[in-house]
Motif scaffolding. Structure first.
Motif, PDB file in Angstrom:
ATOM      1  N   LEU A 112      50.106  44.951  30.060  1.00 35.92           N
ATOM      2  CA  LEU A 112      50.904  45.858  30.884  1.00 35.92           C
ATOM      3  C   LEU A 112      51.522  45.114  32.065  1.00 35.92           C
ATOM      4  CD1 LEU A 112      51.833  48.774  31.337  1.00 35.92           C
ATOM      5  CD2 LEU A 112      49.686  49.194  32.537  1.00 35.92           C
ATOM      6  N   ALA A 113      50.754  44.225  32.678  1.00 33.76           N
ATOM      7  CA  ALA A 113      51.286  43.416  33.783  1.00 33.76           C
ATOM      8  C   ALA A 113      52.428  42.523  33.300  1.00 33.76           C
ATOM      9  CB  ALA A 113      50.175  42.573  34.399  1.00 33.76           C
ATOM     10  N   ASN A 115      47.203  33.993  38.732  1.00 27.27           N
ATOM     11  CA  ASN A 115      46.984  35.335  39.262  1.00 27.27           C
ATOM     12  C   ASN A 115      45.490  35.635  39.381  1.00 27.27           C
ATOM     13  OD1 ASN A 115      46.029  36.769  36.675  1.00 27.27           O
ATOM     14  ND2 ASN A 115      47.884  35.715  36.032  1.00 27.27           N
ATOM     15  N   LEU A 116      45.180  36.826  39.858  1.00 26.17           N
ATOM     16  CA  LEU A 116      43.796  37.260  40.050  1.00 26.17           C
ATOM     17  C   LEU A 116      43.226  38.012  38.844  1.00 26.17           C
ATOM     18  CD1 LEU A 116      44.236  38.786  43.640  1.00 26.17           C
ATOM     19  CD2 LEU A 116      43.541  36.465  43.056  1.00 26.17           C
ATOM     20  N   GLY A 117      44.035  38.245  37.839  1.00 25.72           N
ATOM     21  CA  GLY A 117      43.654  39.103  36.716  1.00 25.72           C
ATOM     22  C   GLY A 117      42.403  38.700  35.974  1.00 25.72           C
ATOM     23  N   ASP A 118      42.191  37.399  35.745  1.00 25.85           N
ATOM     24  CA  ASP A 118      41.016  36.968  34.985  1.00 25.85           C
ATOM     25  C   ASP A 118      39.720  37.392  35.668  1.00 25.85           C
ATOM     26  OD1 ASP A 118      42.824  35.811  33.287  1.00 25.85           O
ATOM     27  OD2 ASP A 118      42.049  33.782  33.468  1.00 25.85           O
ATOM     28  N   GLY A 126      45.663  43.386  39.732  1.00 26.21           N
ATOM     29  CA  GLY A 126      45.179  42.043  40.060  1.00 26.21           C
ATOM     30  C   GLY A 126      46.053  40.947  39.487  1.00 26.21           C
ATOM     31  N   THR A 127      46.608  41.200  38.328  1.00 28.03           N
ATOM     32  CA  THR A 127      47.492  40.225  37.700  1.00 28.03           C
ATOM     33  C   THR A 127      48.841  40.171  38.409  1.00 28.03           C
ATOM     34  OG1 THR A 127      46.406  40.598  35.569  1.00 28.03           O
ATOM     35  CG2 THR A 127      48.570  39.559  35.510  1.00 28.03           C
TER      36      THR A 127
END
Length: 173
Positions: free
Chosen positions: A67-68, A39-42, A23-24
């Protein structure tokens, strides 16, 4: 029986770490002022915390986001990201651990988690640039990142709960 639950928790944790990482990295909109990216990570950090609790949220947020950063060429941010995003995951998971569904406490925890991110990256950017100006310049894009993460999380959590995923996960715990 206990080893089955432990194995399931490990699998869920690994799955959420992978979702946060992907996602990130999947959609990244560079932010020239801060050197970071939107990004979408959160949203996936919040999702893992909401459904699986503070420790899975902390691990998914910290490890998945770090990791991203490493894979995506931002390895100098990785240790800071590990701490900041891990704290975000723990915050939302802890607030949600005794409650069901999305409520005022959930919304407050989401806002606090995103403030942790904004403040954390403010200091991180100041550390790297040795000036407060880059830290200040990163605040608007980090706030946008936070708002986007909350909105996307709310949409995903409501949709998954409507589909009954929350009941399935609760049975599996």
């Amino acid at each position: 029986m206990k080893s089955t639950k432990s194995t399931k928790k490990l699998v869920y944790t690994a799955l959420m770490i992978a979702l946060v990482t992907v996602g990130t990295m999947f959609i990244r909109v560079p932010s020239p002022r801060s050197g970071g990216y939107l990004n979408l990570g959160d949203a996936f950090i919040h999702l893992s915390s909401f459904f699986f609790g503070p420790y899975v949220g902390m691990l998914a947020g910290g490890l998945g986001s770090a990791l991203a950063d490493v894979i995506g060429g931002y390895s100098h941010y990785a240790i800071f990201t590990l701490i900041i995003k891990g704290m975000m995951g723990y915050c939302v998971g802890y607030a949600q651990s005794k409650r069901k569904g999305i409520n005022k406490t959930t919304i407050l925890a989401l806002i606090i988690a995103e403030l942790i991110m904004v403040i954390g990256y403010y200091f991180t950017n100041m550390f790297f640039s040795k000036t407060i100006f880059v830290g200040i310049a990163s605040i608007p894009s980090d706030m946008l990142q936070g708002a986007f993460g909350i909105i996307l999380f709310l949409i995903m959590a409501k949709s998954l709960s409507f589909a009954g995923i929350d009941k399935i996960i609760e049975k599996e715990k």
